[in-house]
Structures are given as C-alpha cells and as structure tokens.
Motif scaffolding. Structure first.
Motif, PDB file in Angstrom:
ATOM      1  N   LEU A  14       0.400  -1.122  -0.131  1.00 63.01           N
ATOM      2  CA  LEU A  14      -0.383   0.133  -0.436  1.00 63.01           C
ATOM      3  C   LEU A  14       0.498   1.371   0.049  1.00 63.01           C
ATOM      4  N   THR A  15       1.661   1.104   1.096  1.00 60.40           N
ATOM      5  CA  THR A  15       2.779   2.396   0.374  1.00 60.40           C
ATOM      6  C   THR A  15       2.839   2.594  -0.791  1.00 60.40           C
ATOM      7  N   ARG A  16       3.993   1.154  -1.108  1.00 61.68           N
ATOM      8  CA  ARG A  16       5.113   1.763  -2.297  1.00 61.68           C
ATOM      9  C   ARG A  16       3.434   1.878  -3.553  1.00 61.68           C
ATOM     10  N   ALA A  17       2.144   1.392  -3.799  1.00 61.87           N
ATOM     11  CA  ALA A  17       1.181   2.520  -3.959  1.00 61.87           C
ATOM     12  C   ALA A  17       0.634   3.261  -4.292  1.00 61.87           C
ATOM     13  N   SER A  18       1.102   3.966  -3.516  1.00 59.76           N
ATOM     14  CA  SER A  18       0.617   5.192  -3.016  1.00 59.76           C
ATOM     15  C   SER A  18       1.184   6.530  -2.943  1.00 59.76           C
ATOM     16  N   GLU A  19       2.365   5.840  -3.571  1.00 59.81           N
ATOM     17  CA  GLU A  19       3.607   7.066  -4.170  1.00 59.81           C
ATOM     18  C   GLU A  19       3.075   7.670  -5.381  1.00 59.81           C
ATOM     19  N   PRO A  20       3.096   8.720  -5.079  1.00 59.44           N
ATOM     20  CA  PRO A  20       3.013   9.716  -6.526  1.00 59.44           C
ATOM     21  C   PRO A  20       3.795   9.909  -7.330  1.00 59.44           C
ATOM     22  N   ASP A  21       4.796   9.113  -7.091  1.00 61.63           N
ATOM     23  CA  ASP A  21       5.066   9.141  -8.762  1.00 61.63           C
ATOM     24  C   ASP A  21       5.311   7.438  -9.156  1.00 61.63           C
TER      25      ASP A  21
END
Length: 106
Positions: free
Chosen positions: A56-63
């Motif tokens: 989830l953290t990786r998926a929510s990264e803006p880029d």
C-alpha cells in the motif's frame, strides 16, 4: 465457469456487477452514480500485515507507475504472518471477537 449475479443489493441500493477482460485481475473498479471512478488494489487475504502495508505504501507513492501485478509480485514475502489464535469456549465467543455482538435480553 460459474454463473455470477449481474446485480446485487447492498443496504437498499442496487449495485450492478460487470467484468471486463481489460481490467487487471488484482483490482476492483467502482463507479458511483455520478460517474466518478475508483480502482482498488486487491491484496490477497494470506498477505502478512507488514507485506500488505509495504504494498500500500508503494502503491500510494505519487510517482508510482507499477502495475498491480508488479506491486504484489515485488512485495517482501519473507516475514511470516504472526496471527494470535485465542482459545474460545463457544461459538458465541467467536462471534464476539469477529466484530458481531450478542443481543442482551433484559
């Protein structure tokens, strides 16, 4: 392939169910009556909390431009799930711990 319902009632509202071959199998797409669309990543139930949080953290990264498949494939799977298993004396106790509650008759 089993037949699936095309419509479902949820809290008094009719929900139309559709499947598309063009959608990623690891996502669910929701569209509200006004046309706003949201795509949700489906994290498998057997994923550890630590691993799920990393995805989830990786998926929510803006880029982030990773596909859902890549997000799930790259997840750190080396940490075993530690899920406490309480001993329960009755089905009623299990119901209480699953979020339900028993009606108290007075």
């Amino acid at each position: 392939m089993p037949t699936v319902p095309r419509k479902l009632r949820v809290e008094g509202h009719q929900v139309r169910l559709e499947g598309f071959h063009t959608l990623d199998q690891d996502t669910v797409s929701l569209t509200d009556p006004s046309g706003h669309r949201m795509v949700l990543l489906v994290i498998p139930a057997d994923t550890t909390e630590l691993c799920g949080n990393a995805v989830l953290t990786r998926a929510s990264e803006p880029d982030n431009v990773a596909t859902p498949h890549d997000l799930l494939a790259d997840a750190p799977n080396s940490v075993p799930a530690v899920i406490p298993q309480p001993t329960e004396a009755s089905p009623e106790a299990r119901w209480e711990t699953d979020g339900g509650h028993l009606l108290t008759v007075r």
